[in-house]
Design an enzyme around this catalytic site. Structure first.
Site, PDB file in Angstrom:
ATOM      1  N   GLU A 168       0.816  -1.219   0.000  1.00  0.00           N
ATOM      2  CA  GLU A 168       0.000   0.000   0.000  1.00  0.00           C
ATOM      3  C   GLU A 168       0.855   1.277   0.000  1.00  0.00           C
ATOM      4  O   GLU A 168       0.882   2.028   0.983  1.00  0.00           O
ATOM      5  CB  GLU A 168      -0.966  -0.029   1.188  1.00  0.00           C
ATOM      6  CG  GLU A 168      -1.930  -1.205   1.095  1.00  0.00           C
ATOM      7  CD  GLU A 168      -2.998  -1.210   2.175  1.00  0.00           C
ATOM      8  OE1 GLU A 168      -2.869  -0.466   3.166  1.00  0.00           O
ATOM      9  OE2 GLU A 168      -3.975  -1.969   2.021  1.00  0.00           O
ATOM     10  N   GLU A 187      -4.219  -9.015  -1.230  1.00  0.00           N
ATOM     11  CA  GLU A 187      -4.736  -8.845   0.133  1.00  0.00           C
ATOM     12  C   GLU A 187      -6.192  -8.418   0.116  1.00  0.00           C
ATOM     13  O   GLU A 187      -6.600  -7.580  -0.681  1.00  0.00           O
ATOM     14  CB  GLU A 187      -3.944  -7.779   0.897  1.00  0.00           C
ATOM     15  CG  GLU A 187      -4.447  -7.569   2.328  1.00  0.00           C
ATOM     16  CD  GLU A 187      -3.862  -6.328   2.989  1.00  0.00           C
ATOM     17  OE1 GLU A 187      -2.639  -6.129   2.886  1.00  0.00           O
ATOM     18  OE2 GLU A 187      -4.621  -5.560   3.587  1.00  0.00           O
TER      19      GLU A 187
END
Length: 271
Positions: A19, A122
């Site tokens: 991220e 994810e």
């Protein structure tokens, strides 16, 4: 990775940064698309190759579907960066800002970079509540994302946590989540949630190196994907997330078989 492999754990791939656009309460590192590309080209990629890890699959981005196309077209625009990247990773959390998952962005990205695989790296349902671990909506969340992701070109799909405890942890910053398997460390009970079984309809029947076959649904409530395994089996996974049973037909080359898709169900048909 060398130490992992010494201990018999084979690492097949890695992402540049988890991220890279998020400042979290847990460990974070911000990269622009250009910075990520420069780091891969000048540091990470050459280091992996120099140490005998040229076969490891490096994935860029590793964030949400919303900006996957923009990030990929920027980071991979340099051929010297692109040669180190095998795939593009992504998560499903764009629904924090958008009510609807942005599956179409995957298709655009795959079309632009057919030599790079798409990897769902994810996903999880946050705000853990032990009393809700048997809610079918958890399974449908996974089913909806898996089937649509595969239909848009995704090559692999992995959950964030396979197993968590009765608190949705452990987690060092209190980010407690649901998981396919919940182990109650106080009672010794093991709970297999709908997430577990919905994932199983894909992971159990669609084998590695299967090829996706074009398929479509004529009902909004029915989501389906079809793959051909290497042994010639056709595997179709069908999910009905509505409150109603649906009678339908599975059509292949002018032939049809009648099927019933019960309300809030997932099923796999193998031919």
């Amino acid at each position: 990775m060398k130490e992992y492999e010494k201990r018999g754990i084979n690492v097949w791939g890695l992402t540049v940064q988890n991220e890279p656009m998020a400042t979290q309460t847990w460990e974070s590192c911000i990269y622009t698309a250009q910075e990520e590309g420069e780091f891969l080209k000048s540091n990470l990629g050459p280091t992996l190759w120099k140490n005998g890890f040229k076969d490891k699959k490096v994935m860029i981005w590793d964030h949400n579907r919303d900006l996957i196309y923009q990030r990929a077209t920027t980071t991979l625009s340099d051929p010297e960066t692109s040669k180190y990247a095998s795939g593009i990773g992504y998560h499903w959390y764009e629904t924090w800002n958008n009510k609807t998952p942005l599956f179409d962005n995957l298709e655009e990205t795959q079309r632009a970079f057919p030599d790079k695989f798409l990897a769902f790296t994810e996903g999880c349902k946050e705000q853990f509540d032990l009393s809700k671990i048997y809610d079918v909506k958890l399974g449908e969340l996974y089913g909806r994302n898996m089937l649509n992701d595969f239909n848009k070109g995704t090559a692999l799909w992995t959950d964030w946590n396979v197993l968590l405890d009765e608190t949705g942890g452990p987690n060092h910053v209190g980010n407690f989540c649901f998981a396919p398997i919940i182990a109650n460390t106080k009672t010794g009970e093991i709970h297999y949630t709908y997430e577990y079984y919905y994932i199983g309809h894909v992971s159990r029947f669609i084998k590695p190196n299967a090829v996706r076959i074009g398929s479509s649904s004529n009902r909004v409530a029915l989501t389906a994907t079809t793959f051909m395994n290497q042994n010639g089996q056709l595997v179709t996974v069908i999910m009905n997330d509505s409150d109603n049973d649906i009678d339908t037909n599975l059509w292949i080359e002018g032939m049809a078989a009648k099927l019933k898709a019960p309300a809030h169900s997932i099923q796999t048909v193998i031919l």
